[in-house]
Design an enzyme around this catalytic site. Structure first.
Site, PDB file in Angstrom:
ATOM      1  N   SER A   1      -0.644   8.194   7.043  1.00  0.00           N
ATOM      2  CA  SER A   1      -0.654   7.130   8.044  1.00  0.00           C
ATOM      3  C   SER A   1       0.647   6.318   8.012  1.00  0.00           C
ATOM      4  O   SER A   1       1.156   5.908   9.049  1.00  0.00           O
ATOM      5  CB  SER A   1      -1.897   6.257   7.869  1.00  0.00           C
ATOM      6  OG  SER A   1      -1.594   5.085   7.215  1.00  0.00           O
TER       7      SER A   1
ATOM      8  N   ASN B   1       0.814  -1.224   0.000  1.00  0.00           N
ATOM      9  CA  ASN B   1       0.000   0.000   0.000  1.00  0.00           C
ATOM     10  C   ASN B   1       0.844   1.270   0.000  1.00  0.00           C
ATOM     11  O   ASN B   1       0.549   2.235  -0.700  1.00  0.00           O
ATOM     12  CB  ASN B   1      -0.900   0.038   1.247  1.00  0.00           C
ATOM     13  CG  ASN B   1      -2.222  -0.652   1.001  1.00  0.00           C
ATOM     14  OD1 ASN B   1      -2.586  -0.925  -0.130  1.00  0.00           O
ATOM     15  ND2 ASN B   1      -2.942  -0.931   2.064  1.00  0.00           N
TER      16      ASN B   1
ATOM     17  N   PHE C   1      -5.232   3.600  11.674  1.00  0.00           N
ATOM     18  CA  PHE C   1      -5.412   2.663  10.561  1.00  0.00           C
ATOM     19  C   PHE C   1      -4.643   3.132   9.339  1.00  0.00           C
ATOM     20  O   PHE C   1      -4.506   4.332   9.113  1.00  0.00           O
ATOM     21  CB  PHE C   1      -6.906   2.557  10.214  1.00  0.00           C
ATOM     22  CG  PHE C   1      -7.702   1.947  11.328  1.00  0.00           C
ATOM     23  CD1 PHE C   1      -7.933   0.585  11.378  1.00  0.00           C
ATOM     24  CD2 PHE C   1      -8.190   2.741  12.366  1.00  0.00           C
ATOM     25  CE1 PHE C   1      -8.646   0.021  12.419  1.00  0.00           C
ATOM     26  CE2 PHE C   1      -8.904   2.187  13.409  1.00  0.00           C
ATOM     27  CZ  PHE C   1      -9.135   0.812  13.444  1.00  0.00           C
ATOM     28  N   GLU C   2      -4.189   2.171   8.545  1.00  0.00           N
ATOM     29  CA  GLU C   2      -3.387   2.518   7.369  1.00  0.00           C
ATOM     30  C   GLU C   2      -4.137   3.422   6.392  1.00  0.00           C
ATOM     31  O   GLU C   2      -3.542   4.135   5.613  1.00  0.00           O
ATOM     32  CB  GLU C   2      -2.931   1.254   6.647  1.00  0.00           C
ATOM     33  CG  GLU C   2      -4.071   0.411   6.109  1.00  0.00           C
ATOM     34  CD  GLU C   2      -3.577  -0.922   5.551  1.00  0.00           C
ATOM     35  OE1 GLU C   2      -2.995  -0.903   4.473  1.00  0.00           O
ATOM     36  OE2 GLU C   2      -3.779  -1.959   6.206  1.00  0.00           O
ATOM     37  N   THR C   3      -5.453   3.375   6.444  1.00  0.00           N
ATOM     38  CA  THR C   3      -6.256   4.202   5.553  1.00  0.00           C
ATOM     39  C   THR C   3      -6.189   5.682   5.919  1.00  0.00           C
ATOM     40  O   THR C   3      -6.588   6.530   5.136  1.00  0.00           O
ATOM     41  CB  THR C   3      -7.723   3.768   5.639  1.00  0.00           C
ATOM     42  OG1 THR C   3      -8.046   3.563   7.022  1.00  0.00           O
ATOM     43  CG2 THR C   3      -7.953   2.469   4.899  1.00  0.00           C
TER      44      THR C   3
END
Lengths: 362, 253
Positions: free
Chosen positions: B84, A147, B50-52
């Site tokens: 993040s 990601n 959170f990675e989001t």
């Protein structure tokens, strides 16, 4: 850049005084406010279009397409369905963690190449179902990144840099295994190399870093809560990597829940996400992220997602899903009707919380 | 309250690794339970993000994905992925990540990508997502696994996220300046890593599970010489978990 700067100039010209002068010149005998509204109407005018127009005008076979949203949230579903309906194929999709729009596009056979970090839909489909089938049966060519790596690649593209650098992934198969063939490398928009391991010029002798090729997709598609009549985009809640994707792409299509007046969207510029001159097409389309969530408007639709997961597992049923929910739906009004008022009431977001509290998500 | 499930044991055991003030990079499922139970009991100043891009949300309802709108509600701030992952890497913070995987090897390296050959896999999993980033950049990470021989393997089918690489100081030599796996929490017990060789060892086994049970479900040799029985969940831990953390039984059921 020329086109963008020209649009930027136009934007700065749109101050009340200029608008007033513009109005006088055009011999509008009307109040300043009315002239301003007229002016801003004109601004969005050429960019405001239907999903059908936006996709046929800005997306073509073989394009590199960046998908906005993240797994269960703010997927540009209307645009994905429109791409399928128009039979656009051979797409090269680039994204970080994606879910519903990706699965639909892959399942409908629109995708040839995929650069991705994650394909999943939470508990509804821990691994996206059509994505998994396509990868396991070799129907698409896939190359994996993480990601952060994918987000950095979009950011690099947005910054006009050839590559970005990270420590993430050193020694792993993410950096050691190239999913694409040598023949594919350097063709289309596929980077010449997946990445490069380099010596850190500022570090110790053997300190290494990963260099990641930047991305400049042909098109970025995004669903936002609001677009102003001037074209300014406002995303509420998490932006994921939507802004980096839009900033790096050659063309940007935005669907939105609501269009706000120019004065409304400029009242609080701190909340705005993208300037008008980066946006090529605006599609006003409520519920356009369904069955994924749109913060402050609606939650994800567990009933629909369970139904989808069930149908996606079977080739025949999946074709039926495509017919019922994509091909046979002429426009967004019909789609909303098909979802139904009672379902929309179920997933309607609480104005403070931004989601539907107590929604049955099991 | 004597009865408890394996899932509850795992959540509580993992939660105990969180120190007050830790900045926790959480996934969903059981890691949500662990992070939230810790915050409500012994680590009130820990922060979940959170990675989001959702940072310190109120989590009145459990999110079922990291992009669930529930990670955006009552948050300190809502940002994006770049922000993040920058937090994850921040040198000022002790960032702890929770990760799951399909396969793990003796050095805590993880596979969450596929089984079989990468280009022609027998099973495809979702992929790294932010797992490789968290394993690479966080101050440390804790792994949740089902304890099965086919998951605790000698060689990963695909190497997604870096643990202790080949053991000893190989992680540091490869260019990672910090981090590495701290523990593996499974349905049978808690594994740790040898301080110098970095090989997985059995640290604690659950009540009713023998060290041999753990070994029999592991696909490589596991040092059993340092294990002790884990403290079962306390009444407070169970009550918090059931009544406060997951009253809707989204994960516990």
């Amino acid at each position: 850049m020329g086109k963008s700067s020209f649009r930027a100039c136009l934007l700065t010209l749109a101050s009340p005084v200029r608008v007033f002068l513009f109005g006088v010149k055009r011999k509008f005998i009307t109040s300043l406010i009315q002239v301003e509204i007229k002016m801003t109407d004109n601004n969005l005018g050429s960019k405001l279009m239907t999903a059908e127009e936006a996709v046929s005008k800005f997306i073509k076979n073989g394009d590199q397409l960046a998908l906005g949203g993240f797994t269960v949230n703010r997927n540009p579903m209307l645009l994905a369905r429109e791409i399928i309906k128009q039979g656009i194929e051979d797409l090269h999709v680039v994204c970080h963690s994606h879910g519903q729009a990706l699965d639909l596009l892959v399942g409908a056979g629109c995708v040839s190449y995929l650069e991705i970090a994650y394909g999943g839909m939470g508990r509804f489909a821990p691994t996206c179902i059509r994505f998994r089938k396509a990868v396991c049966s070799g129907l698409i060519k896939i190359d994996d990144y993480s990601n952060y790596q994918m987000s950095l690649r979009f950011l690099g593209g947005a910054m006009g840099l050839p590559f970005m650098v990270t420590k993430s992934g050193l020694e792993t198969d993410l950096v050691k295994i190239d999913g694409f063939s040598k023949e594919d490398r350097g063709k289309r928009k596929i980077a010449k190399k997946k990445l490069e391991i380099a010596r850190n010029p500022f570090g110790a002798e053997n300190d290494t870093v990963v260099l990641l090729p930047s991305l400049n997709p042909d098109v970025s598609i995004i669903h936002a809560q609001y677009v102003g009549e001037d074209g300014t985009v406002r995303i509420r809640g998490l932006t994921f990597a939507d802004l980096e994707q839009a900033n790096s792409a050659s063309r940007v299509i935005v669907t939105c829940e609501e269009i706000l007046s120019r004065s409304e969207i400029r009242k609080d510029p701190d909340q705005n996400s993208l300037p008008p001159f980066l946006i090529d097409a605006v599609v006003k389309a409520p519920i356009a992220a369904h069955p994924t969530a749109c913060h402050h408007f609606y939650d994800y639709d567990p009933t629909h997602l369970r139904m989808y997961a069930d149908m996606a597992r079977d080739d025949g049923k999946f074709q039926r899903y495509l017919k019922e929910w994509v091909y046979d739906i002429p426009d967004q009004e019909t789609y909303i009707e098909k979802v139904g008022l009672s379902r929309l009431a179920e997933i309607k977001a609480d104005p403070i919380l931004g989601y539907a509290p107590g929604l049955n998500r099991k | 309250m004597t009865g408890y499930s394996k899932l509850e044991m795992m959540a509580v055991a993992a939660g105990r690794f969180i120190a007050d003030g830790d900045v926790v990079f959480a996934g969903t499922g059981i890691s949500m339970l662990a992070a939230t139970v810790a915050k409500r009991i012994h680590a009130p100043n820990s922060v979940v993000f959170f990675e989001t891009g959702g940072i310190d949300p109120s989590l009145d309802e459990l999110p079922m994905a990291v992009a669930d709108p529930r990670v955006m509600a009552g948050a300190s701030m809502n940002s994006g992925l770049i922000e993040s992952f920058s937090l994850l890497s921040n040198r000022r913070l002790r960032t702890i990540a929770f990760l799951g995987a399909a396969q793990i090897d003796r050095y805590g390296n993880l596979n969450s990508t596929c089984l079989g050959d990468y280009r022609n896999p027998t099973i495809r999993f979702p992929g790294s997502g932010g797992a490789c980033d968290a394993a690479s950049l966080a101050s440390g990470f804790i792994i949740f696994m089902e304890h099965e021989k086919k998951r605790f393997v000698n060689k990963l089918d695909y190497f997604t996220s870096p643990g202790w690489l080949n053991g000893d100081d190989s992680r540091e030599k490869a260019g990672f300046s910090r981090g590495g796996p701290v523990a593996v929490v499974t349905n049978l017990g808690i594994m740790a890593f040898h301080p110098t060789t970095k090989e997985m060892i059995l640290s604690q086994h659950y009540p009713g599970v023998s060290p041999e049970d753990v070994s029999n479900n592991t696909g490589f040799e596991l040092d059993l010489s340092r294990t002790s029985e884990v403290l079962p969940p306390t009444e407070l831990e169970l009550k918090t978990l059931r009544d406060k953390v997951d009253p809707q039984r989204l994960i516990l059921s």
